[in-house]
Write a protein that holds these residues in place. Structure first.
Motif, PDB file in Angstrom:
ATOM      1  N   GLU A 106      -8.467  12.950 -10.306  1.00 27.20           N
ATOM      2  CA  GLU A 106      -8.587  13.052  -9.256  1.00 27.20           C
ATOM      3  C   GLU A 106      -8.219  12.432  -7.664  1.00 27.20           C
ATOM      4  N   ARG A 107      -9.873  11.812  -7.829  1.00 25.72           N
ATOM      5  CA  ARG A 107     -10.746  10.915  -7.233  1.00 25.72           C
ATOM      6  C   ARG A 107      -9.225   9.063  -7.071  1.00 25.72           C
ATOM      7  N   PHE A 108      -9.494   8.694  -8.467  1.00 24.05           N
ATOM      8  CA  PHE A 108      -8.328   8.107  -9.246  1.00 24.05           C
ATOM      9  C   PHE A 108      -7.007   7.820  -8.772  1.00 24.05           C
ATOM     10  N   THR A 109      -6.035   9.141  -8.804  1.00 20.26           N
ATOM     11  CA  THR A 109      -4.796   9.395  -8.277  1.00 20.26           C
ATOM     12  C   THR A 109      -4.745   9.016  -6.666  1.00 20.26           C
ATOM     13  N   LEU A 110      -5.642   9.645  -5.798  1.00 20.36           N
ATOM     14  CA  LEU A 110      -5.996  10.166  -4.978  1.00 20.36           C
ATOM     15  C   LEU A 110      -5.667   8.050  -4.148  1.00 20.36           C
ATOM     16  N   MET A 111      -6.630   7.893  -4.805  1.00 24.89           N
ATOM     17  CA  MET A 111      -6.672   6.172  -4.456  1.00 24.89           C
ATOM     18  C   MET A 111      -5.301   5.126  -4.532  1.00 24.89           C
ATOM     19  N   LYS A 112      -5.066   4.786  -5.631  1.00 25.89           N
ATOM     20  CA  LYS A 112      -3.789   4.980  -6.309  1.00 25.89           C
ATOM     21  C   LYS A 112      -2.398   5.025  -5.325  1.00 25.89           C
ATOM     22  N   GLN A 129      -0.608   2.487  -2.547  1.00 22.25           N
ATOM     23  CA  GLN A 129       0.990   2.688  -2.867  1.00 22.25           C
ATOM     24  C   GLN A 129       1.671   2.374  -1.250  1.00 22.25           C
ATOM     25  N   LYS A 130       0.348   3.137  -0.480  1.00 17.36           N
ATOM     26  CA  LYS A 130       1.352   3.392   1.076  1.00 17.36           C
ATOM     27  C   LYS A 130       1.009   2.179   2.137  1.00 17.36           C
ATOM     28  N   ASN A 152       1.565  -1.023   8.565  1.00 14.48           N
ATOM     29  CA  ASN A 152       1.119  -2.321   9.107  1.00 14.48           C
ATOM     30  C   ASN A 152      -0.128  -1.730  10.526  1.00 14.48           C
ATOM     31  N   LEU A 153      -0.761  -1.249   9.763  1.00 19.50           N
ATOM     32  CA  LEU A 153      -1.423  -0.370  11.040  1.00 19.50           C
ATOM     33  C   LEU A 153      -3.388  -1.298  11.167  1.00 19.50           C
ATOM     34  N   VAL A 154      -2.804  -2.410  10.196  1.00 19.46           N
ATOM     35  CA  VAL A 154      -4.642  -3.648  10.499  1.00 19.46           C
ATOM     36  C   VAL A 154      -3.453  -4.856  11.523  1.00 19.46           C
ATOM     37  N   PHE A 185      -4.091  -9.622   4.542  1.00 20.90           N
ATOM     38  CA  PHE A 185      -5.593  -9.841   3.112  1.00 20.90           C
ATOM     39  C   PHE A 185      -5.119  -8.252   2.318  1.00 20.90           C
ATOM     40  N   PHE A 186      -5.290  -7.549   3.414  1.00 22.95           N
ATOM     41  CA  PHE A 186      -5.596  -6.336   2.542  1.00 22.95           C
ATOM     42  C   PHE A 186      -3.578  -5.910   1.584  1.00 22.95           C
ATOM     43  N   LYS A 187      -2.631  -6.405   3.042  1.00 22.23           N
ATOM     44  CA  LYS A 187      -1.613  -5.706   1.890  1.00 22.23           C
ATOM     45  C   LYS A 187      -1.421  -7.222   0.344  1.00 22.23           C
TER      46      LYS A 187
END
Length: 682
Positions: free
Chosen positions: A8-14, A18-19, A24-26, A33-35
């Motif tokens: 469940e934790r893995f799926t949330l992070m995945k 992906q989003k 363009n929040l950073v 770097f983050f993208k």
């Protein structure tokens, strides 16, 4: 934590990662770097889905190659100048405040390749959570380097139980059989199996696998038998009971699986199950840039060298103490498995393109305080390991073969190396006994260089109170150290003085040019080399990679190599500079800095074939183990060889003042050693 909750934790992070691609929040410059890093994580999730669908069973070799290149392309030398894995580029793009931190994050995230191939759900999840945690920090109007560093610190510290615990279990538990299953159950004549490991694969690994697979089975079995018999003989020669052991750790580089498979079958005949683990991935388990375990091609040695001291971001007293507690608990949990583990059996390679590291001023470095903490950790960790895998009960063996990289005459050199690994033990035992008899007449041994070599060193030997039944030197033939060819001792430190020099030597994958080490009463008093433009850089290079951050080290071993056949082979093919220390140490006198040859097993009596006990198992430092083991051991032992063509003389200073010559101008002159010079004339 149960698998369902972890999934469940893995799926949330995945889903969250992906989003990021559409956000363009950073703000710049960090957004890139983050993208890019998120894109790599998404790429790895795609690979995971393909693996789960059985893609490895159906993909052709070209598809496998393209996928493999895509996973590693960003850190390959051609792309490294513009990779966030390069601390210099990271600093240029992200600033001095965040460059090192985010370069570390990027490097840790690259371990996802291993986690995906081994389906290590916990490791995948927590590294993605770290990425999102730091991404969230950069979403804010202001972000401090302190907050980012703390996130990294607590990620490593909080999860060290799982990371260290798994690593310890990997070292002793045959049931962790990811690699063993590939080796024993795949068709090794089809090089596609190499891509199942999740390691970087090049033409070199493929050619090695094909070369070994093409050998007649009886030849492969014979090569493996030399290897496994060396391991068994190591126990027998030291009067250790191999029947009490249930597992053996096999280490190798990808491409050697056909030989490893035969070795596994032979070890099983001895009652030993294979423990085959990958070189470490998590920063908490790595030891600088060294690879311990099995591994594939190294995508970029400079990348690994640049990140060898990343632990500087978290290395403090509290962290050291936590790691030691975790290590102790981890071994206690597997104490039954550790108690029946026999030790490593290693297949090394030589001939790879030499790597001369470039100093990167933007990479992490340990402060003077952190260097002392690292030394302290290494000492105490070594004691913990020895309590569970006892030195006096374990053994090892090492053998080496040329890699495909050695050049167009690879197959010819390989065949010569096989012969080298099977020289006549009995002949060398007799010749080496002549050398030992001469050495045992002496109080000191003098070594002098020639042809520009500035070596001028006096080795002080232990007193033989009962020379009729005692000796200083071990008569070493081909058991644990293959090939045959050396006599060695742990010298007396007091009175051991002078300079050791060598024009060029490769130690643990690094080249040292014009290396000079001065000893005072057996301890390193000064050192330099010619690798860099400034003396400060040269000294730092040696202290980091040869002294392992210690202020000094003792001379733990003095040996005379007798394998002139290996020396002549190296000259014939012009590969002397490429030989591994395993072979190079047999081609002249060598000197090891660090622990003695008998580290952790000094109280186990050792005897030569003539029945004499080898009494030189301690020196003035190692004997401190009886009071405080932390002062006695250094956790390192590095051999440095002077080749015969730089060797002017080795002579023994007898107790009556007389002199016995063993080598003059690179040739053996002692009576009984004449056959050793025959190789020079061939």
């Amino acid at each position: 934590m149960n698998d369902e909750l972890m999934l469940e934790r893995f799926t949330l992070m995945k889903d969250r990662i992906q989003k990021i691609q559409g956000e363009n929040l950073v703000r710049a410059p960090y957004g890139d770097f983050f993208k890019k890093t998120a894109a790599f994580l998404i790429q790895m999730m795609d690979v995971r889905e393909k693996l789960q669908k059985g893609w490895l069973d159906t993909a052709n070799i070209r598809e496998l190659e393209v996928n493999n290149q895509a996973m590693y392309q960003d850190i390959l030398p051609k792309q490294y100048e513009t990779s966030y894995g390069n601390p210099t580029y990271a600093k240029q793009m992200l600033g001095e405040e965040f460059g090192q931190l985010l370069s570390f994050l990027y490097t840790e995230i690259r371990d996802m390749i291993v986690f995906v191939y081994e389906e290590r759900l916990f490791d995948m999840t927590v590294v993605m959570e770290l990425f999102i945690q730091i991404y969230n920090l950069f979403e804010e109007e202001t972000v401090s380097a302190k907050d980012v560093k703390e996130a990294i610190y607590w990620y490593i510290s909080d999860y060290s139980d799982e990371m260290v615990g798994r690593r310890v279990r990997e070292g002793v538990d045959p049931d962790l059989d990811f690699a063993t299953n590939i080796i024993m159950n795949q068709d090794l004549t089809d090089p596609r199996y190499l891509y199942r490991f999740g390691e970087y694969v090049t033409e070199n690994e493929i050619r090695m696998s094909q070369f070994l697979s093409s050998m007649p089975k009886e030849q492969l079995e014979a090569m493996a038998r030399t290897f496994t018999e060396g391991y068994r003989t190591g126990f027998a020669a030291t009067n250790k009971d191999i029947s009490k052991k249930k597992s053996v750790n096999i280490r190798f580089q990808l491409g050697f699986e056909p030989m490893v498979k035969e070795a596994v079958l032979q070890f099983e005949e001895m009652g030993l199950k294979p423990v085959i683990y990958r070189s470490a991935v998590h920063r908490v388990n790595k030891k600088q840039h060294h690879r311990i375990g099995y591994y594939g091609a190294i995508p970029n040695p400079q990348f690994e060298y640049d990140h060898k001291d990343d632990q500087a971001l978290c290395l403090d007293h509290e962290f050291v103490q936590r790691r030691l507690r975790v290590l102790q608990v981890a071994y206690e949990q597997v104490k039954d498995l550790a108690g029946v583990h026999g030790g490593p059996a290693c297949i090394e390679t030589f001939g790879e393109t030499p790597f001369v590291p470039k100093r990167n001023p933007d990479a992490c470095t340990l402060s003077a305080h952190q260097q002392k903490l690292q030394v302290s950790y290494d000492n105490e960790a070594g004691q913990i390991v020895n309590r569970y895998i006892k030195g006096e009960e374990r053994s090892f063996t090492i053998i080496a073969y040329p890699s495909v990289e050695i050049g167009s005459r690879f197959e010819e050199i390989f065949r010569e190396t096989v012969k080298l690994n099977n020289l006549d033990n009995q002949l060398y035992r007799q010749i080496q006994q002549s050398v030992i008899d001469a050495l045992d007449e002496g109080e000191k041994v003098h070594i002098e260089g020639m042809n520009g070599n500035e070596t001028n060193l006096t080795i002080c030997l232990h007193e033989l109170k009962h020379p009729e039944r005692e000796t200083n030197f071990e008569n070493c033939v081909a058991d644990v150290n293959i090939p045959v060819g050396e006599v060695f001792t742990s010298p007396k430190l007091t009175g051991t003085n002078g300079t050791l020099a060598v024009s060029k030597v490769f130690l643990k994958g690094l080249e040292y040019q014009n290396l000079k080490i001065r000893f005072q009463d057996g301890m390193i008093a000064d050192y330099t080399c010619g690798n860099f433009d400034t003396e400060e850089e040269n000294k730092n290079f040696i202290k980091e990679n040869l002294l392992y951050h210690h202020d000094t080290l003792p001379l733990g071993e003095f040996a005379i190599g007798t394998n002139t056949t290996a020396y002549v082979m190296a000259k014939k093919y012009d590969i002397g500079h490429l030989l591994p220390i395993l072979i190079a140490e047999k081609t002249g006198p060598h000197f090891a800095v660090g622990d003695t040859c008998y580290s952790w097993s000094e109280d186990t009596p050792m005897y030569n074939p003539d029945g004499k006990e080898i009494i030189a198992r301690d020196n003035e430092v190692s004997i401190l183990r009886k009071e405080d083991p932390a002062r006695a051991y250094f956790g390192c032992h590095t051999d440095i060889t002077i080749p015969y063509d730089e060797l002017g003389a080795i002579w023994v200073e007898r107790r009556d003042g007389g002199r016995i010559s063993i080598i003059e101008k690179g040739k053996f002159v002692l009576k009984g050693t004449e056959p050793l010079n025959e190789a020079f004339a061939s």
